[in-house]
Design a protein around this motif. Structure first.
Motif, PDB file in Angstrom:
ATOM      1  N   GLY A  35     -37.427   3.906 -44.304  1.00  0.00           N
ATOM      2  CA  GLY A  35     -37.506   2.771 -45.210  1.00  0.00           C
ATOM      3  C   GLY A  35     -36.871   3.080 -46.553  1.00  0.00           C
ATOM      4  N   ASN A  36     -36.691   2.032 -47.338  1.00  0.00           N
ATOM      5  CA  ASN A  36     -36.168   2.172 -48.697  1.00  0.00           C
ATOM      6  C   ASN A  36     -36.802   1.082 -49.543  1.00  0.00           C
ATOM      7  OD1 ASN A  36     -34.634  -0.227 -48.229  1.00  0.00           O
ATOM      8  ND2 ASN A  36     -32.957   0.999 -47.382  1.00  0.00           N
ATOM      9  N   SER A  37     -36.314   0.898 -50.733  1.00  0.00           N
ATOM     10  CA  SER A  37     -36.928  -0.085 -51.633  1.00  0.00           C
ATOM     11  C   SER A  37     -36.722  -1.525 -51.166  1.00  0.00           C
ATOM     12  CB  SER A  37     -36.370   0.093 -53.044  1.00  0.00           C
ATOM     13  OG  SER A  37     -34.966  -0.020 -53.036  1.00  0.00           O
ATOM     14  N   HIS A  38     -35.882  -1.739 -50.163  1.00  0.00           N
ATOM     15  CA  HIS A  38     -35.560  -3.094 -49.711  1.00  0.00           C
ATOM     16  C   HIS A  38     -35.970  -3.386 -48.271  1.00  0.00           C
ATOM     17  CE1 HIS A  38     -33.306  -3.312 -53.414  1.00  0.00           C
ATOM     18  NE2 HIS A  38     -32.694  -2.211 -53.072  1.00  0.00           N
ATOM     19  N   LEU A  39     -36.153  -2.335 -47.473  1.00  0.00           N
ATOM     20  CA  LEU A  39     -36.469  -2.513 -46.055  1.00  0.00           C
ATOM     21  C   LEU A  39     -37.624  -1.603 -45.646  1.00  0.00           C
ATOM     22  CD1 LEU A  39     -32.820  -2.472 -44.668  1.00  0.00           C
ATOM     23  CD2 LEU A  39     -34.304  -4.463 -44.843  1.00  0.00           C
ATOM     24  N   ASP A  40     -38.440  -2.082 -44.739  1.00  0.00           N
ATOM     25  CA  ASP A  40     -39.553  -1.289 -44.230  1.00  0.00           C
ATOM     26  C   ASP A  40     -39.061  -0.266 -43.213  1.00  0.00           C
ATOM     27  OD1 ASP A  40     -41.399  -2.722 -45.743  1.00  0.00           O
ATOM     28  OD2 ASP A  40     -41.696  -4.217 -44.156  1.00  0.00           O
ATOM     29  N   SER A  41     -39.878   0.763 -43.000  1.00  0.00           N
ATOM     30  CA  SER A  41     -39.530   1.779 -42.020  1.00  0.00           C
ATOM     31  C   SER A  41     -39.583   1.189 -40.614  1.00  0.00           C
ATOM     32  CB  SER A  41     -40.467   2.974 -42.134  1.00  0.00           C
ATOM     33  OG  SER A  41     -41.790   2.565 -41.877  1.00  0.00           O
ATOM     34  N   GLN A  42     -38.770   1.740 -39.743  1.00  0.00           N
ATOM     35  CA  GLN A  42     -38.761   1.335 -38.344  1.00  0.00           C
ATOM     36  C   GLN A  42     -38.000   2.366 -37.526  1.00  0.00           C
ATOM     37  OE1 GLN A  42     -36.561  -2.485 -38.941  1.00  0.00           O
ATOM     38  NE2 GLN A  42     -35.413  -1.833 -37.160  1.00  0.00           N
ATOM     39  N   THR A  43     -38.120   2.274 -36.217  1.00  0.00           N
ATOM     40  CA  THR A  43     -37.438   3.204 -35.320  1.00  0.00           C
ATOM     41  C   THR A  43     -36.293   2.479 -34.630  1.00  0.00           C
ATOM     42  OG1 THR A  43     -39.479   4.436 -34.948  1.00  0.00           O
ATOM     43  CG2 THR A  43     -37.722   4.713 -33.324  1.00  0.00           C
ATOM     44  N   TYR A  44     -35.123   3.109 -34.669  1.00  0.00           N
ATOM     45  CA  TYR A  44     -33.953   2.601 -33.956  1.00  0.00           C
ATOM     46  C   TYR A  44     -33.771   3.492 -32.739  1.00  0.00           C
ATOM     47  CZ  TYR A  44     -33.072   0.239 -38.367  1.00  0.00           C
ATOM     48  OH  TYR A  44     -33.190  -0.523 -39.492  1.00  0.00           O
ATOM     49  N   ASN A  45     -33.868   2.908 -31.554  1.00  0.00           N
ATOM     50  CA  ASN A  45     -33.814   3.701 -30.336  1.00  0.00           C
ATOM     51  C   ASN A  45     -32.734   3.172 -29.394  1.00  0.00           C
ATOM     52  OD1 ASN A  45     -34.215   5.184 -28.033  1.00  0.00           O
ATOM     53  ND2 ASN A  45     -36.373   4.722 -27.843  1.00  0.00           N
ATOM     54  N   TRP A  46     -31.676   3.932 -29.250  1.00  0.00           N
ATOM     55  CA  TRP A  46     -30.588   3.600 -28.335  1.00  0.00           C
ATOM     56  C   TRP A  46     -30.443   4.702 -27.288  1.00  0.00           C
ATOM     57  CZ3 TRP A  46     -28.351  -1.058 -28.462  1.00  0.00           C
ATOM     58  CH2 TRP A  46     -28.527  -1.823 -29.624  1.00  0.00           C
ATOM     59  N   SER A  47     -31.467   5.536 -27.133  1.00  0.00           N
ATOM     60  CA  SER A  47     -31.370   6.697 -26.255  1.00  0.00           C
ATOM     61  C   SER A  47     -31.282   6.344 -24.771  1.00  0.00           C
ATOM     62  CB  SER A  47     -32.542   7.644 -26.498  1.00  0.00           C
ATOM     63  OG  SER A  47     -33.765   6.993 -26.224  1.00  0.00           O
ATOM     64  N   SER A  48     -31.597   5.117 -24.399  1.00  0.00           N
ATOM     65  CA  SER A  48     -31.509   4.728 -22.991  1.00  0.00           C
ATOM     66  C   SER A  48     -30.088   4.336 -22.586  1.00  0.00           C
ATOM     67  CB  SER A  48     -32.460   3.569 -22.698  1.00  0.00           C
ATOM     68  OG  SER A  48     -32.069   2.426 -23.432  1.00  0.00           O
ATOM     69  N   LYS A  49     -29.211   4.244 -23.546  1.00  0.00           N
ATOM     70  CA  LYS A  49     -27.816   3.874 -23.261  1.00  0.00           C
ATOM     71  C   LYS A  49     -26.990   5.121 -22.935  1.00  0.00           C
ATOM     72  CE  LYS A  49     -28.607  -0.400 -24.295  1.00  0.00           C
ATOM     73  NZ  LYS A  49     -28.694  -1.393 -23.270  1.00  0.00           N
ATOM     74  N   THR A  50     -25.849   4.923 -22.340  1.00  0.00           N
ATOM     75  CA  THR A  50     -24.957   6.030 -21.992  1.00  0.00           C
ATOM     76  C   THR A  50     -24.480   6.724 -23.273  1.00  0.00           C
ATOM     77  OG1 THR A  50     -24.211   4.806 -20.066  1.00  0.00           O
ATOM     78  CG2 THR A  50     -22.825   6.650 -20.789  1.00  0.00           C
ATOM     79  N   PRO A  51     -24.697   8.040 -23.359  1.00  0.00           N
ATOM     80  CA  PRO A  51     -24.300   8.748 -24.584  1.00  0.00           C
ATOM     81  C   PRO A  51     -22.779   8.829 -24.710  1.00  0.00           C
ATOM     82  CG  PRO A  51     -25.093  10.304 -22.950  1.00  0.00           C
ATOM     83  CD  PRO A  51     -25.318   8.928 -22.385  1.00  0.00           C
ATOM     84  N   PRO A  52     -22.289   9.008 -25.930  1.00  0.00           N
ATOM     85  CA  PRO A  52     -20.847   9.138 -26.114  1.00  0.00           C
ATOM     86  C   PRO A  52     -20.353  10.443 -25.485  1.00  0.00           C
ATOM     87  CG  PRO A  52     -21.993   9.595 -28.172  1.00  0.00           C
ATOM     88  CD  PRO A  52     -23.019   9.118 -27.196  1.00  0.00           C
TER      89      PRO A  52
END
Length: 115
Positions: A35-52
Motif C-alpha cells: 500500500g501507499n498513501s493513495h492505495l490500500d495493500s493487496q496481493t497481485y497473484n499471476w503465478s498460475s499463468k505460464t511464466p516468461p
C-alpha cells in the motif's frame, strides 16, 4: 524478414496502476503490495499463468542486493513516490525475432545490451 519491436509504457498512478501489479504480471508471480498513501495493500497473484522464458532484475553496481526481490524493489518504489499522479515505473517491451538461429541466450544478451 524478421522485424523487432520495442515499446515503452509508463506506469502511472493517475491511471490506477501500481508498479507492484505490473511487476507481478510481467514475472507471472505473486507480489504483496504494502500500500501507499493513495492505495490500500493487496496481493497481485499471476503465478498460475505460464511464466516468461526469462526474468531478471538488473541493478546498478552499488545497489543493495535486497532489491533483487521484486516485492522489495517495487514496494520501495511505491513508498518513495508521494503524489497521486506519480509515474512510478516504465515498462520496456522488446519483441525480438522468433528465429531458430537466435537462441534464448542470444535474446537475453540482446535485451541486456539494449537496456
Amino acid at each position: 524478414m524478421a522485424i523487432g519491436y520495442a515499446r515503452i509504457e509508463f506506469v502511472k498512478r493517475s491511471n490506477g496502476k501500481t508498479s507492484c501489479a505490473k511487476a507481478a504480471y510481467n514475472a507471472k508471480t505473486t507480489i504483496e503490495f504494502q500500500g501507499n498513501s493513495h492505495l490500500d495493500s493487496q496481493t497481485y497473484n499471476w503465478s498460475s499463468k505460464t511464466p516468461p522464458a526469462y526474468h531478471e532484475i538488473l541493478l546498478p553496481n552499488n545497489a543493495n542486493e535486497k532489491f533483487k526481490s521484486p516485492q522489495t524493489l517495487w514496494n520501495a518504489v511505491e513508498k518513495r513516490e508521494k503524489k497521486c499522479n506519480s509515474v512510478v515505473a516504465m515498462e520496456l517491451l522488446l519483441a525480438l525475432p522468433d528465429d531458430k538461429l537466435i537462441t534464448l541466450e542470444d535474446r537475453i544478451y540482446l535485451a541486456k545490451t539494449f537496456v
